[in-house]
Design a protein around this motif. Structure first.
Motif, PDB file in Angstrom:
ATOM      1  N   ILE A 214      21.019 -23.490 -77.186  1.00 51.53           N
ATOM      2  CA  ILE A 214      21.309 -25.090 -77.259  1.00 51.53           C
ATOM      3  C   ILE A 214      19.660 -25.769 -76.057  1.00 51.53           C
ATOM      4  O   ILE A 214      19.686 -24.682 -75.931  1.00 51.53           O
ATOM      5  CB  ILE A 214      22.215 -25.455 -75.748  1.00 51.53           C
ATOM      6  CG1 ILE A 214      23.701 -24.873 -76.165  1.00 51.53           C
ATOM      7  CG2 ILE A 214      22.241 -26.187 -75.368  1.00 51.53           C
ATOM      8  CD1 ILE A 214      25.273 -25.223 -75.268  1.00 51.53           C
ATOM      9  N   TYR A 215      19.526 -26.777 -77.254  1.00 44.46           N
ATOM     10  CA  TYR A 215      18.389 -27.037 -76.407  1.00 44.46           C
ATOM     11  C   TYR A 215      17.997 -28.770 -75.844  1.00 44.46           C
ATOM     12  O   TYR A 215      19.401 -29.112 -76.795  1.00 44.46           O
ATOM     13  CB  TYR A 215      17.166 -27.498 -77.666  1.00 44.46           C
ATOM     14  CG  TYR A 215      16.486 -26.219 -78.157  1.00 44.46           C
ATOM     15  CD1 TYR A 215      15.698 -25.797 -77.581  1.00 44.46           C
ATOM     16  CD2 TYR A 215      17.246 -26.179 -79.317  1.00 44.46           C
ATOM     17  CE1 TYR A 215      15.168 -24.498 -78.224  1.00 44.46           C
ATOM     18  CE2 TYR A 215      16.349 -24.477 -79.739  1.00 44.46           C
ATOM     19  CZ  TYR A 215      15.456 -23.709 -79.118  1.00 44.46           C
ATOM     20  OH  TYR A 215      15.233 -21.964 -79.225  1.00 44.46           O
ATOM     21  N   VAL A 216      18.426 -28.588 -74.605  1.00 50.22           N
ATOM     22  CA  VAL A 216      18.452 -30.268 -74.671  1.00 50.22           C
ATOM     23  C   VAL A 216      17.563 -30.715 -74.834  1.00 50.22           C
ATOM     24  O   VAL A 216      16.379 -30.440 -74.890  1.00 50.22           O
ATOM     25  CB  VAL A 216      18.493 -30.140 -72.557  1.00 50.22           C
ATOM     26  CG1 VAL A 216      18.552 -31.648 -72.229  1.00 50.22           C
ATOM     27  CG2 VAL A 216      19.491 -29.308 -72.062  1.00 50.22           C
ATOM     28  N   ILE A 217      17.347 -31.876 -75.656  1.00 52.98           N
ATOM     29  CA  ILE A 217      16.598 -33.380 -75.970  1.00 52.98           C
ATOM     30  C   ILE A 217      16.462 -34.063 -74.979  1.00 52.98           C
ATOM     31  O   ILE A 217      16.649 -35.624 -74.614  1.00 52.98           O
ATOM     32  CB  ILE A 217      17.312 -33.393 -77.419  1.00 52.98           C
ATOM     33  CG1 ILE A 217      17.233 -32.560 -77.943  1.00 52.98           C
ATOM     34  CG2 ILE A 217      15.906 -34.418 -78.047  1.00 52.98           C
ATOM     35  CD1 ILE A 217      16.067 -31.266 -79.051  1.00 52.98           C
ATOM     36  N   ASP A 218      15.149 -34.206 -75.156  1.00 56.20           N
ATOM     37  CA  ASP A 218      14.642 -35.072 -73.525  1.00 56.20           C
ATOM     38  C   ASP A 218      14.476 -36.822 -74.682  1.00 56.20           C
ATOM     39  O   ASP A 218      13.922 -37.168 -75.917  1.00 56.20           O
ATOM     40  CB  ASP A 218      13.071 -35.338 -73.350  1.00 56.20           C
ATOM     41  CG  ASP A 218      12.724 -36.669 -72.439  1.00 56.20           C
ATOM     42  OD1 ASP A 218      13.911 -37.201 -71.474  1.00 56.20           O
ATOM     43  OD2 ASP A 218      11.287 -37.448 -72.663  1.00 56.20           O
ATOM     44  N   THR A 219      15.553 -37.707 -74.522  1.00 59.44           N
ATOM     45  CA  THR A 219      15.460 -39.174 -75.711  1.00 59.44           C
ATOM     46  C   THR A 219      15.794 -39.963 -75.237  1.00 59.44           C
ATOM     47  O   THR A 219      16.720 -40.711 -74.916  1.00 59.44           O
ATOM     48  CB  THR A 219      16.938 -39.204 -76.807  1.00 59.44           C
ATOM     49  OG1 THR A 219      17.968 -38.877 -75.637  1.00 59.44           O
ATOM     50  CG2 THR A 219      17.552 -38.420 -78.066  1.00 59.44           C
ATOM     51  N   PRO A 220      14.284 -40.557 -74.758  1.00 57.66           N
ATOM     52  CA  PRO A 220      14.059 -41.620 -73.801  1.00 57.66           C
ATOM     53  C   PRO A 220      14.644 -42.875 -73.978  1.00 57.66           C
ATOM     54  O   PRO A 220      14.651 -43.039 -76.215  1.00 57.66           O
ATOM     55  CB  PRO A 220      12.665 -41.715 -73.481  1.00 57.66           C
ATOM     56  CG  PRO A 220      12.211 -40.859 -74.635  1.00 57.66           C
ATOM     57  CD  PRO A 220      13.152 -39.894 -75.041  1.00 57.66           C
ATOM     58  N   GLY A 221      14.873 -44.332 -73.979  1.00 58.64           N
ATOM     59  CA  GLY A 221      14.789 -45.647 -74.153  1.00 58.64           C
ATOM     60  C   GLY A 221      15.896 -45.699 -74.151  1.00 58.64           C
ATOM     61  O   GLY A 221      16.818 -47.058 -73.445  1.00 58.64           O
ATOM     62  N   HIS A 222      17.376 -45.514 -74.237  1.00 58.88           N
ATOM     63  CA  HIS A 222      18.248 -45.827 -74.262  1.00 58.88           C
ATOM     64  C   HIS A 222      18.965 -46.286 -72.468  1.00 58.88           C
ATOM     65  O   HIS A 222      19.583 -46.697 -71.326  1.00 58.88           O
ATOM     66  CB  HIS A 222      20.240 -45.447 -75.003  1.00 58.88           C
ATOM     67  CG  HIS A 222      21.028 -45.914 -73.836  1.00 58.88           C
ATOM     68  ND1 HIS A 222      21.635 -47.184 -74.618  1.00 58.88           N
ATOM     69  CD2 HIS A 222      22.131 -44.851 -73.319  1.00 58.88           C
ATOM     70  CE1 HIS A 222      22.697 -47.180 -74.411  1.00 58.88           C
ATOM     71  NE2 HIS A 222      23.353 -46.271 -73.434  1.00 58.88           N
ATOM     72  N   LEU A 223      18.688 -44.904 -71.629  1.00 63.81           N
ATOM     73  CA  LEU A 223      18.942 -45.542 -70.195  1.00 63.81           C
ATOM     74  C   LEU A 223      18.248 -43.979 -69.093  1.00 63.81           C
ATOM     75  O   LEU A 223      17.977 -43.042 -70.028  1.00 63.81           O
ATOM     76  CB  LEU A 223      20.572 -45.163 -69.841  1.00 63.81           C
ATOM     77  CG  LEU A 223      21.016 -45.407 -68.438  1.00 63.81           C
ATOM     78  CD1 LEU A 223      20.281 -46.980 -67.832  1.00 63.81           C
ATOM     79  CD2 LEU A 223      22.121 -45.319 -67.940  1.00 63.81           C
ATOM     80  N   PHE A 224      17.433 -44.474 -68.275  1.00 66.19           N
ATOM     81  CA  PHE A 224      16.569 -43.575 -67.732  1.00 66.19           C
ATOM     82  C   PHE A 224      17.774 -41.897 -67.381  1.00 66.19           C
ATOM     83  O   PHE A 224      18.874 -42.060 -67.485  1.00 66.19           O
ATOM     84  CB  PHE A 224      16.339 -44.265 -66.201  1.00 66.19           C
ATOM     85  CG  PHE A 224      15.616 -45.313 -66.257  1.00 66.19           C
ATOM     86  CD1 PHE A 224      14.008 -45.079 -66.585  1.00 66.19           C
ATOM     87  CD2 PHE A 224      16.424 -46.195 -66.199  1.00 66.19           C
ATOM     88  CE1 PHE A 224      14.008 -46.407 -66.444  1.00 66.19           C
ATOM     89  CE2 PHE A 224      15.793 -47.767 -65.716  1.00 66.19           C
ATOM     90  CZ  PHE A 224      14.142 -47.824 -66.716  1.00 66.19           C
ATOM     91  N   GLY A 225      17.295 -41.323 -67.884  1.00 67.39           N
ATOM     92  CA  GLY A 225      17.890 -39.740 -67.984  1.00 67.39           C
ATOM     93  C   GLY A 225      18.621 -39.657 -69.281  1.00 67.39           C
ATOM     94  O   GLY A 225      19.136 -38.619 -69.253  1.00 67.39           O
ATOM     95  N   HIS A 226      18.141 -40.182 -70.194  1.00 62.80           N
ATOM     96  CA  HIS A 226      19.474 -39.926 -71.477  1.00 62.80           C
ATOM     97  C   HIS A 226      18.531 -38.876 -71.862  1.00 62.80           C
ATOM     98  O   HIS A 226      17.520 -38.600 -72.657  1.00 62.80           O
ATOM     99  CB  HIS A 226      19.216 -41.052 -72.594  1.00 62.80           C
ATOM    100  CG  HIS A 226      19.871 -41.045 -73.498  1.00 62.80           C
ATOM    101  ND1 HIS A 226      19.547 -40.987 -74.982  1.00 62.80           N
ATOM    102  CD2 HIS A 226      21.356 -41.561 -73.376  1.00 62.80           C
ATOM    103  CE1 HIS A 226      20.572 -41.308 -75.245  1.00 62.80           C
ATOM    104  NE2 HIS A 226      21.250 -41.267 -74.948  1.00 62.80           N
ATOM    105  N   VAL A 227      20.058 -37.704 -72.795  1.00 67.18           N
ATOM    106  CA  VAL A 227      19.190 -36.588 -72.817  1.00 67.18           C
ATOM    107  C   VAL A 227      20.664 -36.525 -74.802  1.00 67.18           C
ATOM    108  O   VAL A 227      21.307 -36.935 -73.606  1.00 67.18           O
ATOM    109  CB  VAL A 227      19.004 -35.722 -72.463  1.00 67.18           C
ATOM    110  CG1 VAL A 227      18.165 -35.399 -71.152  1.00 67.18           C
ATOM    111  CG2 VAL A 227      20.862 -35.133 -71.029  1.00 67.18           C
ATOM    112  N   ASN A 228      19.718 -35.741 -75.246  1.00 60.77           N
ATOM    113  CA  ASN A 228      21.227 -35.367 -75.942  1.00 60.77           C
ATOM    114  C   ASN A 228      21.178 -33.350 -76.130  1.00 60.77           C
ATOM    115  O   ASN A 228      19.709 -32.884 -75.801  1.00 60.77           O
ATOM    116  CB  ASN A 228      20.328 -35.715 -77.456  1.00 60.77           C
ATOM    117  CG  ASN A 228      20.796 -36.881 -77.951  1.00 60.77           C
ATOM    118  OD1 ASN A 228      20.410 -37.776 -78.591  1.00 60.77           O
ATOM    119  ND2 ASN A 228      21.288 -37.494 -77.091  1.00 60.77           N
TER     120      ASN A 228
END
Ligand SMILES: [Zn+2]
Length: 325
Positions: A214-228
């Motif tokens: 499982i990789y947590v992906i940093d996905t900025p843009g939607h809201l502060f702290g958004h991760v996939n």
């Protein structure tokens, strides 16, 4: 020398661990299309799910379980009066909403007790339709993206005033905030340190269990702290849980773009706090999609699922818990 693909997903290890994923019914809300996609019908609204996901990892969990159970997102609260008053006003503009079954109901239906059987709850972000009812998960460790606790305490005005967030929503003694990109952290399953590293097309990913499952992906843009979450479910088979990277799958296929609308102060905004960053995040995810450069190797198969994809829910009823994705 053979050309190296620019964005390959990591190969399986010799004794690779895989996870099992199930979708969870976690309530529904109604979105006006014009706020989300370009060239929308101004009158059109769609009632869409706010899906959560159960991810089971083959390592011993609490209470003698053979798996470590992670729930990604908690959907909508079953009791709307438990939202902050200012948030209830916003929710009145998202009607109809559906509050049952919620995440806890969906877990129980498949034989899991939310209070005892969930080791980790990870939130993609803390918008009202993803935070659910954390009080149900009395034995879980909560994991949130960088900046989430500051957001819960201070808001992010003008679009996200402090009043809409509940600063006591998460049990602070059981909540871990992931570090910002560039900083290291203690790994979940051991005392080793780990840090964000580039992965495939993504600038920053955390190998959550340290075994490539499982990789947590940093996905900025939607809201502060958004991760996939990018999850390995079998040899060369992956599931990408996209949270709110977009609210409409057609943005990922390129049929639509992110809508811009008047923010009420004479400026244009989107449903994302940083539209340019959100576009970049979508661009990275697109490389995983059919036709994306990542899949040019013809080896890896990646399915991208976003939280509000009503079409996916309709077509995949058998992949909801106790079924598997
Ligand atoms: Zn959101």
């Amino acid at each position: 020398m053979a050309p190296t693909l620019p964005h390959s997903l990591p190969a399986a290890a010799e004794k690779q661990q895989y996870v099992t994923i199930s979708a969870l019914e976690s309530g529904q809300l109604t979105l006006p299309e014009r706020l989300f996609v370009t060239d929308a019908d101004p009158e059109k609204k769609a009632t869409v799910p706010s899906m959560a996901f159960l991810v089971r990892h083959p390592s011993p969990g609490a209470n003698g379980r053979s798996t470590t159970n992670l729930v990604f997102d908690l959907g909508i609260k079953r009791d709307v009066t438990k939202y902050m008053p200012a948030m209830q006003t916003h929710i009145s503009n998202r009607q109809p909403t559906i509050h049952h079954p919620d995440t806890a109901d969906s877990l129980r239906k498949g034989g899991l007790d939310p209070a005892n059987d969930i080791d980790i709850v990870m939130l993609s972000h803390v918008h009202w339709d993803h935070v659910g009812t954390p009080e149900d998960f009395t034995g879980s460790q909560f994991v949130v993206g960088s900046g989430t606790i500051h957001l819960l305490e201070h808001g992010a005005p003008p679009h996200y005033p402090k009043e809409i967030f509940d600063p006591d929503m998460l049990p602070r003694d059981r909540t871990k905030e992931l570090p910002p990109v560039g900083k290291s952290t203690t790994a979940f399953s051991s005392q080793t340190t780990q840090k964000w590293e580039p992965l495939a097309s993504f600038p920053a990913a955390l190998d959550f269990f340290g075994d490539g499952s499982i990789y947590v992906i940093d996905t900025p843009g939607h809201l502060f702290g958004h991760v996939n979450l990018l999850c390995r479910i079998g040899p060369n088979k992956w599931i990408y849980l996209g949270g709110d990277c977009c609210h409409d799958y057609r943005i990922l296929t390129g049929e639509k773009d992110i809508a811009l609308y008047d923010d009420g102060h004479g400026e244009l905004r989107s449903v994302h706090v940083d539209t340019d960053a959100a576009k970049q995040s979508v661009g990275h995810i697109k490389t995983l999609m059919p036709g994306g450069e990542l899949l040019a190797d013809g080896v890896n198969k990646v399915e991208v699922i976003v939280a509000h994809d009503g079409g996916w829910r309709e077509k995949n009823k058998d992949r909801f818990f106790p079924g598997t994705v």
